[in-house]
Design a protein around this motif. Structure first.
Motif, short mmCIF file in Angstrom:
data_model
loop_
_atom_site.label_atom_id
_atom_site.label_comp_id
_atom_site.label_asym_id
_atom_site.label_seq_id
_atom_site.Cartn_x
_atom_site.Cartn_y
_atom_site.Cartn_z
N LYS A 39 19.88 30.76 26.87
CA LYS A 39 20.87 31.30 25.92
C LYS A 39 21.61 30.12 25.30
N PRO A 40 21.02 29.50 24.28
CA PRO A 40 21.59 28.26 23.73
C PRO A 40 23.05 28.36 23.29
N LYS A 41 23.45 29.48 22.75
CA LYS A 41 24.82 29.58 22.22
C LYS A 41 25.87 29.51 23.32
N GLU A 42 25.50 29.79 24.56
CA GLU A 42 26.46 29.76 25.66
C GLU A 42 26.72 28.35 26.16
N LYS A 43 25.81 27.40 25.88
CA LYS A 43 25.95 26.05 26.42
C LYS A 43 26.07 24.96 25.35
N HIS A 44 25.82 25.32 24.08
CA HIS A 44 25.73 24.28 23.05
C HIS A 44 26.54 24.62 21.82
N ASP A 45 27.08 23.58 21.20
CA ASP A 45 27.76 23.72 19.92
C ASP A 45 26.72 23.62 18.82
N LEU A 46 26.38 24.75 18.23
CA LEU A 46 25.37 24.81 17.17
C LEU A 46 26.01 25.22 15.85
N SER A 47 27.25 24.78 15.65
CA SER A 47 28.02 25.20 14.47
C SER A 47 27.40 24.73 13.17
N ARG A 48 26.65 23.62 13.18
CA ARG A 48 26.04 23.11 11.95
C ARG A 48 24.68 23.74 11.66
N LEU A 49 24.14 24.48 12.63
CA LEU A 49 22.79 25.02 12.48
C LEU A 49 22.77 26.12 11.42
N LYS A 50 21.94 25.92 10.39
CA LYS A 50 21.79 26.91 9.31
C LYS A 50 20.56 27.79 9.52
N ALA A 51 19.50 27.19 10.05
CA ALA A 51 18.21 27.88 10.05
C ALA A 51 17.37 27.53 11.26
N ILE A 52 16.65 28.53 11.76
CA ILE A 52 15.55 28.32 12.69
C ILE A 52 14.28 28.67 11.93
N LEU A 53 13.33 27.73 11.91
CA LEU A 53 12.07 27.94 11.20
C LEU A 53 10.94 27.96 12.22
N SER A 54 10.07 28.95 12.10
CA SER A 54 9.00 29.12 13.08
C SER A 54 7.65 29.23 12.39
N THR A 55 6.65 28.56 12.97
CA THR A 55 5.28 28.69 12.48
C THR A 55 4.33 28.47 13.64
#
Length: 663
Positions: free
Chosen positions: A377-393
């Motif tokens: 659960k990344p949001k519980e342990k990390h500051d991801l305030s700058r993250l705009k996008a997750i891209l998957s392929t």
């Protein structure tokens, strides 16, 4: 995780986000410069494929392509293969990278399992590229000569590539986790003049010494003038001799960076992707075509800006590394990572995202699935305030994968499922930050990419699963395959089913709003976490074992199912499958192909199903194992051994029962 159905609305971009999007800026520019106004993104896409020449002319102008000579016309003919783009123009890919050079932002951020986070400034990148380019020229490397790398995703690899591009040399790379036979099969075809290599690397906490591999590569590549070794592991200093030199020696003399103007269709790099037979395909892509396509997808469609920090978890053996480096064309900071995504634990890449201030996190559907299973659960342990996008392929992202991102990473997030290929080094279906995100769906087709779903009669269908085809040329399509006389292999790979129309080998469904779903491969190519491999390479490794007569490998990657790759082997009389033989098979594949192509299960069979002409029934067996009706996918009368089907029909029922039990 809450239940979600395919197509459910998960995210809607805010008005502010839409206003700031790169595609919005492009649309405003189009209205000002061309008098064109589009109310919907789908209308823009339709114009971009209907008015193909005008669209690519506009991308050239909007992105400020630097050409040392004017082009005569955008596109001579829409004929495929053989489309000729921007004839008469001369340019240089590396020149477009370094026009973004600036002092206050790093060009690269690098981390590995053994190297703490390291920043490479634009100035350092430029100086080292200049020195490397000059060293190559001093060796006699000229425009069109091939330079290859047996290197991981690290700054020295980027430097070597940009040096090649700046002088017009042709780049190609393999990840050092590839077995030597696979590397030799690739590099020997293109007769390289120079080899860049690392002495070793670390993966999952283990050090791999590659010095012996380098010696074997040198012996197998007689055209090499020099091998340049990067001392990556702590093995001691590299002693230079007539054939080998340390990368440190390359950087000793000062040099000034210059850019050799080359024609639009001058080769930039050679990527390798395998078909089902023969050697890996050496796909040649041009400086201009890649430049224009990557400017379009990154600056216009994804809206990448100089303040962005862009990452994709990839190796140098996958085209996503090449696209990742393309972000330098937009002036962004590129994050490179070398190592296991699960070392020391599944938080490794999320730690990296926080420390670097990552704005774009690129990964595979397989990695997202791994995070789901691990309970991360990344949001519980990390500051991801700058993250705009997750891209998957790499493979289709399921509806559950989408919802996991929103529940466990960030609620306000652009989740982008994309699909494309090594063949064009881009995503031709993907995302747009001005469109809503629906569970399990790819938002849109790429601008300038006339993607359709064809039925068995070669007619486009909507809301039905069909063959993914490209009906008009794109600038980054292969110029040719290296050494492919008369374009024979090129034609057979893409145009033998629908003449004049590119058949890609995927199943796709496109709806009336232009969104789509990829359902997996429609051919027999193996797709493991985004890296595609022809079955022939696996057969060569497996069938070299004395006990084995022949083999069949099937990739059961399919949307909504866990990826599963079984291997079937027919043994010599009196021999039987046991754990010792299974381990030998896995060891051979790991050493001669790559660890990622080790099968999930190995089955002993009496016979491999074949046609009357002796061809293995790869695609029909794949469809049977995916649950297609047998009589719809294979005609027993056309088989040399129809009784061989019985085993696979029974296995298909077993696999289907197991799937039902887990649902």
């Amino acid at each position: 995780m809450k239940a979600v159905t395919e197509g459910a609305l998960l995210w809607q971009p805010s008005g502010e986000r839409i206003e700031k999007a790169g595609v919005t800026r492009y649309r405003k520019w189009l209205e000002k410069e061309y008098g064109l106004a589009f109310q919907r993104h789908q209308d823009l896409w339709k114009w971009s494929v209907d008015q193909l020449e005008t669209f690519w002319k506009s991308i050239w102008e909007y992105c400020g392509v630097i050409s040392h000579t004017p082009y005569e016309q955008v596109l001579k003919s829409r004929t495929m293969p053989g489309a000729e783009w921007f004839a008469g123009s001369t340019l240089n890919y590396a020149e477009h990278v370094f026009r973004n050079s600036r002092k206050h932002k790093p060009a690269l951020i690098f981390q590995s399992e053994t190297v703490r986070q390291r920043e490479v400034s634009w100035q350092e990148l430029k100086e080292k590229t200049a020195k490397t380019a000059q060293y190559l020229k001093n060796l006699g490397v000229q425009k069109g000569d091939r330079v290859v790398a047996y290197m991981p995703s690290m700054p020295e690899t980027v430097i070597a590539f940009l040096a090649c591009a700046s002088i017009g040399a042709v780049w190609s790379s393999c990840s050092p986790d590839f077995g030597n036979e696979s590397v030799i099969e690739r590099f020997k075809q293109i007769e390289p003049a120079v080899l860049f290599a690392v002495d070793g690397y670390s993966y999952n906490g283990r050090i791999f010494d590659k010095r012996k591999n380098i010696t074997e590569l040198q012996a197998s590549l007689p055209t090499l003038k020099k091998t340049i070794v990067v001392p990556y592991m702590d093995f001691g200093e590299i002693k230079p001799d007539s054939s080998t030199v340390s990368f440190k020696e390359v950087l000793k003399e000062e040099a000034k960076l210059a850019f050799e103007p080359v024609p639009f269709d001058h080769p930039l790099w050679i990527l390798f992707s395998s078909g089902t037979t023969g050697l890996p395909k050496p796909i040649v892509q041009g400086q201009g075509g890649i430049l224009l396509e990557h400017l379009k997808i990154l600056k216009v469609e994804q809206g990448v800006e100089p303040d962005d920090v862009y990452f994709w978890f990839t190796t140098t053996g996958w085209m996503m590394w090449n696209l990742l480096i393309g972000n330098l064309l937009a002036g962004a900071t590129v994050v490179l990572y070398d190592g296991s995504p699960a070392y020391p634990d599944m938080d490794a890449l999320w730690d990296l995202a926080e420390k670097t201030g990552m704005t774009h996190f690129g990964t595979s559907a397989g990695y997202i699935s791994g995070c789901m299973k691990s309970g991360v659960k990344p949001k519980e342990k990390h500051d991801l305030s700058r993250l705009k996008a997750i891209l998957s392929t790499g493979s289709p992202l399921t509806a559950e994968g989408f919802i996991w991102c929103y529940e466990n990473v960030k609620a306000d997030l652009w989740v982008v499922s994309t699909s494309g290929g090594t063949d064009l080094c881009t995503a031709f279906v993907g995302g747009s930050p001005v469109l809503p995100v629906h569970a399990g769906e790819i938002q849109t087709r790429g601008l300038g990419a006339n993607i359709q779903a064809f039925d068995e009669e070669g007619k486009p269908v909507v809301n039905e699963v069909g063959e993914l085809v490209i009906c008009d040329p794109m600038p980054s399509m292969p110029l040719y395959f290296w050494g492919d006389e008369g374009n024979k292999r090129y034609f057979e790979n893409y145009f033998d089913v629908y003449p004049g129309v590119w058949r890609h080998g995927d199943w796709i469904k496109i709806d009336e709003k232009g969104s789509c779903v990829i359902y997996g491969r429609s051919d027999s190519t193996i797709n493991r976490q985004g890296v595609r491999m022809g079955t022939s390479e696996i057969y060569r490794a497996v069938e070299g074992i004395d006990e084995i007569i022949e083999s069949l490998v099937i990739d059961l990657e399919h949307l909504g199912r866990q990826s599963f790759m079984p291997l079937f082997v027919a043994l010599k009389q009196g021999r039987h499958m046991d754990e010792t033989l299974k381990n030998r098979i896995k060891t051979e594949i790991r050493a001669k192909v790559s660890p990622r192509f080790v099968p999930d299960e190995i089955y002993e069979v009496e016979q491999i199903p074949k046609t009357l002409s002796g061809k293995k029934l790869e695609v029909p067996i794949r469809k049977i194992l995916l649950g297609f009706p047998v009589d719809k996918v294979v005609n027993r009368g056309s088989m040399a051994n129809p009784e061989a089907l019985d085993f696979f029909i029974e296995l298909a029922q077993t696999l289907n029962d197991q799937k039902t039990e887990t649902e």
